[in-house]
Design a protein around this motif. Structure first.
Motif, PDB file in Angstrom:
ATOM      1  N   SER A 192      31.312  14.698  57.829  1.00  0.00           N
ATOM      2  CA  SER A 192      31.934  13.406  57.525  1.00  0.00           C
ATOM      3  C   SER A 192      32.068  13.239  56.016  1.00  0.00           C
ATOM      4  CB  SER A 192      31.087  12.260  58.081  1.00  0.00           C
ATOM      5  OG  SER A 192      31.023  12.349  59.476  1.00  0.00           O
ATOM      6  N   GLY A 193      33.214  12.709  55.590  1.00  0.00           N
ATOM      7  CA  GLY A 193      33.446  12.454  54.177  1.00  0.00           C
ATOM      8  C   GLY A 193      33.924  13.645  53.381  1.00  0.00           C
ATOM      9  N   SER A 194      34.214  14.757  54.053  1.00  0.00           N
ATOM     10  CA  SER A 194      34.631  15.963  53.326  1.00  0.00           C
ATOM     11  C   SER A 194      36.128  16.001  53.047  1.00  0.00           C
ATOM     12  CB  SER A 194      34.210  17.216  54.089  1.00  0.00           C
ATOM     13  OG  SER A 194      34.756  17.215  55.392  1.00  0.00           O
ATOM     14  N   GLY A 195      36.902  15.118  53.656  1.00  0.00           N
ATOM     15  CA  GLY A 195      38.342  15.076  53.436  1.00  0.00           C
ATOM     16  C   GLY A 195      39.160  15.678  54.558  1.00  0.00           C
TER      17      GLY A 195
ATOM     18  N   ILE B 235      37.694  25.654  57.949  1.00  0.00           N
ATOM     19  CA  ILE B 235      36.331  25.187  57.727  1.00  0.00           C
ATOM     20  C   ILE B 235      36.324  24.494  56.373  1.00  0.00           C
ATOM     21  CG2 ILE B 235      33.914  25.854  57.490  1.00  0.00           C
ATOM     22  CD1 ILE B 235      34.992  26.469  60.283  1.00  0.00           C
ATOM     23  N   LEU B 236      35.987  23.228  56.350  1.00  0.00           N
ATOM     24  CA  LEU B 236      36.015  22.433  55.122  1.00  0.00           C
ATOM     25  C   LEU B 236      34.600  22.255  54.591  1.00  0.00           C
ATOM     26  CD1 LEU B 236      38.017  20.958  53.300  1.00  0.00           C
ATOM     27  CD2 LEU B 236      37.768  18.971  54.754  1.00  0.00           C
ATOM     28  N   VAL B 237      34.379  22.664  53.341  1.00  0.00           N
ATOM     29  CA  VAL B 237      33.069  22.554  52.714  1.00  0.00           C
ATOM     30  C   VAL B 237      33.182  21.631  51.507  1.00  0.00           C
ATOM     31  CG1 VAL B 237      31.194  23.785  51.562  1.00  0.00           C
ATOM     32  CG2 VAL B 237      32.442  24.898  53.405  1.00  0.00           C
ATOM     33  N   ASP B 238      32.429  20.550  51.537  1.00  0.00           N
ATOM     34  CA  ASP B 238      32.345  19.618  50.410  1.00  0.00           C
ATOM     35  C   ASP B 238      31.186  20.097  49.533  1.00  0.00           C
ATOM     36  OD1 ASP B 238      31.817  17.538  48.671  1.00  0.00           O
ATOM     37  OD2 ASP B 238      31.582  16.017  50.227  1.00  0.00           O
TER      38      ASP B 238
ATOM     39  N   SER C  33      27.325  19.523  54.477  1.00  0.00           N
ATOM     40  CA  SER C  33      28.651  20.090  54.699  1.00  0.00           C
ATOM     41  C   SER C  33      28.594  21.612  54.744  1.00  0.00           C
ATOM     42  CB  SER C  33      29.596  19.624  53.583  1.00  0.00           C
ATOM     43  OG  SER C  33      30.852  20.213  53.732  1.00  0.00           O
ATOM     44  N   PHE C  34      27.831  22.207  53.851  1.00  0.00           N
ATOM     45  CA  PHE C  34      27.663  23.660  53.841  1.00  0.00           C
ATOM     46  C   PHE C  34      26.968  24.126  55.120  1.00  0.00           C
ATOM     47  CE2 PHE C  34      25.104  27.441  52.930  1.00  0.00           C
ATOM     48  CZ  PHE C  34      26.100  28.321  52.516  1.00  0.00           C
ATOM     49  N   ASP C  35      25.936  23.411  55.538  1.00  0.00           N
ATOM     50  CA  ASP C  35      25.210  23.768  56.757  1.00  0.00           C
ATOM     51  C   ASP C  35      26.104  23.665  57.990  1.00  0.00           C
ATOM     52  OD1 ASP C  35      22.993  24.195  55.160  1.00  0.00           O
ATOM     53  OD2 ASP C  35      22.091  22.227  55.603  1.00  0.00           O
ATOM     54  N   VAL C  36      26.948  22.625  58.033  1.00  0.00           N
ATOM     55  CA  VAL C  36      27.902  22.463  59.140  1.00  0.00           C
ATOM     56  C   VAL C  36      28.871  23.640  59.159  1.00  0.00           C
ATOM     57  CG1 VAL C  36      29.883  21.079  59.924  1.00  0.00           C
ATOM     58  CG2 VAL C  36      27.738  19.953  59.332  1.00  0.00           C
ATOM     59  N   ALA C  37      29.348  24.042  57.989  1.00  0.00           N
ATOM     60  CA  ALA C  37      30.293  25.161  57.898  1.00  0.00           C
ATOM     61  C   ALA C  37      29.653  26.455  58.374  1.00  0.00           C
ATOM     62  CB  ALA C  37      30.789  25.307  56.463  1.00  0.00           C
TER      63      ALA C  37
ATOM     64  N   ALA D 242      25.947  20.117  45.309  1.00  0.00           N
ATOM     65  CA  ALA D 242      24.712  20.319  46.072  1.00  0.00           C
ATOM     66  C   ALA D 242      24.699  21.712  46.698  1.00  0.00           C
ATOM     67  CB  ALA D 242      24.590  19.254  47.163  1.00  0.00           C
ATOM     68  N   VAL D 243      25.829  22.395  46.607  1.00  0.00           N
ATOM     69  CA  VAL D 243      25.963  23.745  47.150  1.00  0.00           C
ATOM     70  C   VAL D 243      26.220  24.679  45.969  1.00  0.00           C
ATOM     71  CG1 VAL D 243      27.314  25.239  48.655  1.00  0.00           C
ATOM     72  CG2 VAL D 243      26.963  22.845  49.275  1.00  0.00           C
ATOM     73  N   ASP D 244      25.344  25.668  45.812  1.00  0.00           N
ATOM     74  CA  ASP D 244      25.554  26.591  44.699  1.00  0.00           C
ATOM     75  C   ASP D 244      26.625  27.609  45.071  1.00  0.00           C
ATOM     76  OD1 ASP D 244      23.582  29.346  45.219  1.00  0.00           O
ATOM     77  OD2 ASP D 244      23.300  27.557  46.460  1.00  0.00           O
TER      78      ASP D 244
END
Length: 194
Positions: free
Chosen positions: A35-38, A79-82, A88-92, A122-124
């Motif tokens: 949610s909120g990733s666009g 696959i959308l990563v915010d 968001s990364f974990d969901v992806a 928050a994602v390196d």
């Protein structure tokens, strides 16, 4: 259902819902992201950049999808990563594990959003690069809230979508681009004497 064993499967397969008569200019895209990733913004941009193809763009926050006999086959997965959200990364990562191997032959890509907010990342990039390399995926980066970025990303995803659904020949665009490239010739000094 798994085609080989007949047993139920949680994996998403590209041809598990193939219609009896294939519609030439129709494709279904699934955008997966937290949610909120666009997701909705990207979905709207995909629809507006493909006037020649009737797109059915569906969005979800996770895979596997619930059983639904009315759902069309999924032709392409985004696959959308915010980068500002670890969730968001974990969901992806989880979603990629729920796709059948046949999607990884050009039917899935990763879009990285909120790239303009690197200070809030928050994602390196190393983790993201490892995930992308593991599945050998195409990656597009942009800001989903910026119209120009979103349109650029949507056009890039659309090119992959058209290739994946056989609506564009793989070399057509590359060949035309090479016609516009300058010809570079080189003469090595001292070659005349040999």
């Amino acid at each position: 259902m798994s085609a080989a064993s007949g047993a139920p499967s949680k994996l998403l397969y590209p041809y598990d819902k193939t219609p009896k008569s294939i519609v030439k200019d129709f494709a279904t895209v699934l955008v997966v992201g937290a949610s909120g990733s666009g997701k909705r913004l990207l979905a709207d941009a995909l629809i507006s950049t493909n006037p020649d193809v009737a797109l059915n763009v569906r969005v979800t926050t996770s895979l596997p999808l619930p059983a639904d006999d009315r759902r069309p086959k999924i032709d392409f997965v985004v696959i959308l990563v915010d980068i500002t959200s670890r969730l968001s990364f974990d969901v992806a990562a989880a979603a990629l594990g729920q796709l059948a191997d046949s999607y990884f032959f050009g039917k899935v890509c990763v879009v990285v959003s909120h790239v303009d907010e690197q200070s809030l990342a928050a994602v390196d990039s190393v983790s993201l690069d490892k995930l992308v390399e593991l599945y050998e995926l195409s990656v597009f980066r942009g800001c989903m809230t910026d119209h120009c970025d979103r349109s650029h990303v949507a056009r890039a995803v659309s090119r992959l979508l058209l290739l994946a659904t056989c609506r564009r020949r793989p070399g057509a665009g590359v060949f035309v681009e090479t016609l516009n490239m300058p010809v570079v010739t080189s003469t090595l000094l001292g070659d005349e004497a040999r």
